[in-house]
Scaffold this motif. Sequence first.
Motif, PDB file in Angstrom:
ATOM      1  N   GLY A  17       5.917   5.111  -3.306  1.00 25.52           N
ATOM      2  CA  GLY A  17       5.730   3.784  -3.019  1.00 25.52           C
ATOM      3  C   GLY A  17       5.370   3.222  -1.660  1.00 25.52           C
ATOM      4  N   ILE A  18       5.578   4.041  -0.667  1.00 23.97           N
ATOM      5  CA  ILE A  18       5.434   3.036   0.586  1.00 23.97           C
ATOM      6  C   ILE A  18       4.107   2.911   0.930  1.00 23.97           C
ATOM      7  CG2 ILE A  18       5.501   5.090   2.138  1.00 23.97           C
ATOM      8  CD1 ILE A  18       7.342   4.186   4.107  1.00 23.97           C
ATOM      9  N   ILE A  19       3.186   3.651   0.492  1.00 22.64           N
ATOM     10  CA  ILE A  19       1.635   3.260   0.597  1.00 22.64           C
ATOM     11  C   ILE A  19       1.373   2.135   0.483  1.00 22.64           C
ATOM     12  CG2 ILE A  19       0.526   4.116  -1.188  1.00 22.64           C
ATOM     13  CD1 ILE A  19      -0.639   4.356   2.587  1.00 22.64           C
ATOM     14  N   PHE A  20       2.005   1.504  -0.596  1.00 21.15           N
ATOM     15  CA  PHE A  20       1.517   0.388  -1.255  1.00 21.15           C
ATOM     16  C   PHE A  20       2.276  -1.051  -0.238  1.00 21.15           C
ATOM     17  CE2 PHE A  20       1.515   3.038  -5.202  1.00 21.15           C
ATOM     18  CZ  PHE A  20       0.233   2.962  -5.115  1.00 21.15           C
ATOM     19  N   SER A  21       3.474  -0.639  -0.081  1.00 22.64           N
ATOM     20  CA  SER A  21       4.047  -1.728   1.201  1.00 22.64           C
ATOM     21  C   SER A  21       3.225  -1.782   2.326  1.00 22.64           C
ATOM     22  CB  SER A  21       5.635  -1.073   1.104  1.00 22.64           C
ATOM     23  OG  SER A  21       6.211  -1.318  -0.119  1.00 22.64           O
ATOM     24  N   ALA A  22       2.828  -0.340   2.754  1.00 21.34           N
ATOM     25  CA  ALA A  22       2.114  -0.334   3.911  1.00 21.34           C
ATOM     26  C   ALA A  22       0.764  -1.324   4.008  1.00 21.34           C
ATOM     27  CB  ALA A  22       1.881   0.963   4.273  1.00 21.34           C
ATOM     28  N   PHE A  23      -0.066  -1.038   2.834  1.00 17.49           N
ATOM     29  CA  PHE A  23      -0.945  -1.809   2.636  1.00 17.49           C
ATOM     30  C   PHE A  23      -0.814  -3.501   2.676  1.00 17.49           C
ATOM     31  CE2 PHE A  23      -3.533   2.088   1.321  1.00 17.49           C
ATOM     32  CZ  PHE A  23      -4.698   1.960   2.092  1.00 17.49           C
ATOM     33  N   ALA A  24       0.482  -3.665   1.908  1.00 21.49           N
ATOM     34  CA  ALA A  24       0.496  -5.299   1.826  1.00 21.49           C
ATOM     35  C   ALA A  24       0.934  -5.743   3.237  1.00 21.49           C
ATOM     36  CB  ALA A  24       1.921  -5.109   0.998  1.00 21.49           C
TER      37      ALA A  24
END
Length: 348
Positions: A269-276
């Motif tokens: 799930g970290i990639i979604f937070s990174a994009f955010a």
Amino acid sequence: MSIEMISPAKLTKHAPGRSRWAAFGSSFVADGYTMYPVILLLVIIGSIVAPRFATATNLVNILEQISVLGLTTIGLTFVVLIGRLDLSLEGVVGFAPMFAACTLVPAVAGGFGIELPGWAGLFVALGMAGLIGWFNGFMVVKVGLNPFISTLGLLVLLRGGVLIISNGRSIYSPGKALTFLGSQKVAGLPLSVVVFMVIAVLVGLVFKYHRYGRALYAIGGNEEAARAAGINVNRVIWSAFIFAALLAGLAGVMMTGRLDSAVTTQGQGIIFSAFAAAVIGGVSLGGGRGTIVGVVSGVLLIGVINNLLTLAQVPSFYVQASTGAVIIVAAVLTTLASRRSSGVRTRT
């Protein structure tokens, strides 16, 4: 629609002041400072509603929590600046330290049985991360695959690879080389925070002043014009994927150190937070625009909000949902600020 008529005298009287404010606003937005007033407001609110929030221990805890996300987001920014995407960074955060851990521990503890010296762990993890980044660059530059499709496929492959090489088991206490960065402190600060700050400053300087940084922006802005200007576009694109993966691998090592284990679900799930964080910080997903100052603001904003909601004992599923809301609100604020600073008037 009405047209406002302004007399020459009135225009002469107010233009200098307006131009100074417009220049300040444009610089404020372009340099990535848009979200910092929002962060300051949240800190003030948090200090009032949750007394524990303003303590030094909690503020350091926030910095420690965002260090992994921060490095991953900085890595992602390398790729986004050139107008590409790399979804596989989430897989790198989990796979690189797990692979390194398997080379260190004995077979009975879930390793490969080769039991490399403990000091080799960090090099193995970063080497694997760099190899994954090289492969991504190869598939995009040489094979010509769409980066979204190729990195999505690799993300799924790496997620499965973590389970394959570990036999579905987490590896505990994999060795000092993999846990040092995430567990030690320097002058009262976690070493992971220091690493994140140093890398953010260095990358920020490269982006702003080095020709490599200018090449990233040029490719993201207009790839054909960058080629015409003599930039080796393919080499820069390839290297951007490598740098992104290396930073994601380092983030994974720091997470392993904080947990004192390489877990099978690490980084999910970290990639979604990174994009955010990147979008909140003003990085354009179309390429060619964004700063490390803005990226750090996005990471800080997510960290502060998550910490505030946790201290307020908000259920975890609301905390997760808040990220999506933050993206939308921040995107609106950034867009409005960009329009106002550039003199574009929106219709009401």
